[in-house]
Motif scaffolding. Structure first.
Motif, PDB file in Angstrom:
ATOM      1  N   UNK A  41      80.906  -8.131  32.983  1.00 49.44           N
ATOM      2  CA  UNK A  41      79.449  -8.091  32.878  1.00 49.44           C
ATOM      3  C   UNK A  41      78.835  -9.426  33.277  1.00 49.44           C
ATOM      4  N   UNK A  42      79.470 -10.522  32.873  1.00 47.27           N
ATOM      5  CA  UNK A  42      78.963 -11.843  33.233  1.00 47.27           C
ATOM      6  C   UNK A  42      79.010 -12.062  34.749  1.00 47.27           C
ATOM      7  N   UNK A  74      65.773   3.684  25.122  1.00 42.75           N
ATOM      8  CA  UNK A  74      66.404   2.903  26.181  1.00 42.75           C
ATOM      9  C   UNK A  74      67.919   2.921  26.037  1.00 42.75           C
ATOM     10  N   UNK A  75      68.624   2.813  27.148  1.00 40.23           N
ATOM     11  CA  UNK A  75      70.081   2.956  27.127  1.00 40.23           C
ATOM     12  C   UNK A  75      70.757   1.934  26.225  1.00 40.23           C
ATOM     13  N   UNK A  76      70.281   0.684  26.241  1.00 41.06           N
ATOM     14  CA  UNK A  76      70.935  -0.361  25.461  1.00 41.06           C
ATOM     15  C   UNK A  76      70.783  -0.118  23.961  1.00 41.06           C
ATOM     16  N   UNK A  77      69.536   0.082  23.523  1.00 40.11           N
ATOM     17  CA  UNK A  77      69.314   0.293  22.099  1.00 40.11           C
ATOM     18  C   UNK A  77      69.921   1.611  21.630  1.00 40.11           C
ATOM     19  N   UNK A  78      69.905   2.614  22.487  1.00 42.99           N
ATOM     20  CA  UNK A  78      70.524   3.893  22.114  1.00 42.99           C
ATOM     21  C   UNK A  78      72.003   3.706  21.815  1.00 42.99           C
ATOM     22  N   UNK A  79      72.693   2.947  22.679  1.00 44.87           N
ATOM     23  CA  UNK A  79      74.119   2.696  22.468  1.00 44.87           C
ATOM     24  C   UNK A  79      74.348   1.902  21.191  1.00 44.87           C
ATOM     25  N   UNK A 128      78.613  -0.740  35.882  1.00 41.89           N
ATOM     26  CA  UNK A 128      77.800  -1.685  35.104  1.00 41.89           C
ATOM     27  C   UNK A 128      77.256  -1.020  33.843  1.00 41.89           C
ATOM     28  N   UNK A 129      76.692   0.174  33.989  1.00 42.26           N
ATOM     29  CA  UNK A 129      76.122   0.876  32.838  1.00 42.26           C
ATOM     30  C   UNK A 129      77.199   1.239  31.827  1.00 42.26           C
ATOM     31  N   UNK A 161      68.416  -8.452  29.079  1.00 36.59           N
ATOM     32  CA  UNK A 161      68.827  -8.196  30.463  1.00 36.59           C
ATOM     33  C   UNK A 161      69.165  -6.722  30.683  1.00 36.59           C
ATOM     34  N   UNK A 162      69.044  -5.903  29.636  1.00 31.09           N
ATOM     35  CA  UNK A 162      69.440  -4.502  29.751  1.00 31.09           C
ATOM     36  C   UNK A 162      68.272  -3.581  29.408  1.00 31.09           C
TER      37      UNK A 162
END
Length: 382
Positions: A266-267, A229-234, A51-52, A333-334
């Motif tokens: 992902x969905x 955070x992982x999402x914004x970092x990516x 998922x990650x 959601x992340x």
């Protein structure tokens, strides 16, 4: 009058067509499929590491495309949509504070956390919106995807700051109430004679000493935590690589072809999560379900209005307007849930994560995306 009716009929026709198309699309189809198999008690599990990885791949792809586009774009064209994204992120939290928080059985900190999550952005919903625009052949600025952090960070920061201020004020009020009780007790013991005691001689002085000063809310740690955070970092990594390197070849040969397949998986995961969260949502006030259905659409309409202002003033494309509306309609959601758990630990995750995942995301993808695309097509047709 007749022309207005024709425009409305075209809009309604486009919306219904896009809505049916979204129901048949892999994006929403996999989401609904995940919800159904989870409701039927399926033991299907997707490892968290996968998922990650999928989230990382999707967001770095979005970041790369945005960075490449920003490198080639006129920064003056980006300024107004980015400013509107910031304002929207803040505004959505205030809307939750003065609507959701006023409803029966709703705790203010839970409402603020919910507002923060709905003001923040869903990378998966953004990806679904981009896919839908491409399927409809609607052009948009590639840098429009880079509006994500401009809305996401201000929303999370605003929610956490407002919750900190609220809790600090409540703490002070409780200390003041305790001070009043203690003051009355001491007054009774001293029989009204303060001159020979080591206590303040006036009630105001006593309370001012007991009350203390509220704790200062530090903004930078909240911003830093959001950025880390992982999402914004990516996403930000992808933006930086797109801006300062030449990643077009790897983007076209690797990231772009995998995009839709990874989004579908992902969905599916999100659908399974939504069913699990739905049972948690039943434990909290039903008003969260009402808010989660109505608020995303309202947020999107407000953003669409802001986008049309940018369209009139700077030539911001109608596809870009739709993207601004979609990210405002989405709920994180992340990156949002872990940031809010750390920033507002007293808030109930069942309330804000449950309302977002179980209701907010399906509404944004199934209704919001076709609604704003249909509205844009009606305006283009007009």
């Amino acid at each position: 009058m007749r022309r207005q009716k024709e425009v409305f009929v075209d809009f309604l026709s486009n919306f219904v067509s896009d809505f049916i198309g979204q129901l048949q699309s892999p994006t929403l189809g996999f989401l609904i499929g995940g919800m159904i198999i989870a409701a039927l008690g399926s033991q299907l599990q997707i490892p968290d590491s996968i998922y990650k990885f999928i989230v990382f791949m999707l967001l770095i792809k979005v970041g790369l495309s945005g960075g490449i586009a920003i490198r080639k774009a006129n920064l003056g064209e980006i300024f107004l949509p980015a400013l509107f994204a910031v304002l929207l992120g803040i505004l959505i939290v205030f809307i939750a504070r003065y609507t959701l928080a006023q409803l029966p059985n709703i705790k203010t900190v839970d409402a603020l956390a919910t507002g923060g999550l709905f003001g923040a952005v869903s990378g998966s919903t953004l990806a679904a919106g981009l896919t839908a625009l491409e399927a409809q052949g609607i052009e948009y600025e590639a840098w429009a995807a880079a509006l994500y952090p401009f809305m996401d960070i201000p929303a999370l920061v605003t929610a956490i700051v407002m919750a900190s201020v609220y809790l600090s004020k409540r703490r002070n009020d409780k200390e003041e109430e305790f001070s009043k009780v203690e003051y009355v007790s001491k007054q009774a013991v001293a029989a009204g004679d303060y001159s020979s005691m080591e206590y303040p001689t006036t009630r105001q002085e006593y309370l001012s000493q007991q009350r203390g000063t509220p704790k200062r809310v530090e903004i930078w740690p909240i911003v830093k935590e959001s950025l880390q955070g992982s999402a914004l970092s990516a996403l930000l990594l992808g933006l930086a690589l797109g801006l300062f390197t030449q990643p077009e070849s790897v983007y076209e040969s690797f990231f772009n072809p995998l995009f839709r397949g990874l989004l579908s998986i992902l969905m599916l995961i999100m659908g399974m999560e939504a069913t699990a969260r739905l049972s948690e949502l039943r434990k909290v006030a039903q008003w969260y379900a009402v808010y989660a259905f109505i608020a995303p659409l309202v947020h999107g309409f407000i953003a669409f209005g802001f986008g049309m202002i940018a369209h009139a003033l700077t030539g911001f494309s109608l596809g870009g307007v739709v993207i601004l509306a979609v990210i405002a309609c989405s709920s994180s959601d992340i990156s949002g849930p872990p940031t809010l758990r750390a920033g507002i630990p007293s808030a109930n995750p069942s309330a804000y994560v449950g309302s977002s995942t179980a209701i907010g995301t399906p509404v944004a993808i199934g209704i919001g995306i076709p609604l704003y695309i249909g509205l844009a097509q009606a305006i283009m047709g007009g």
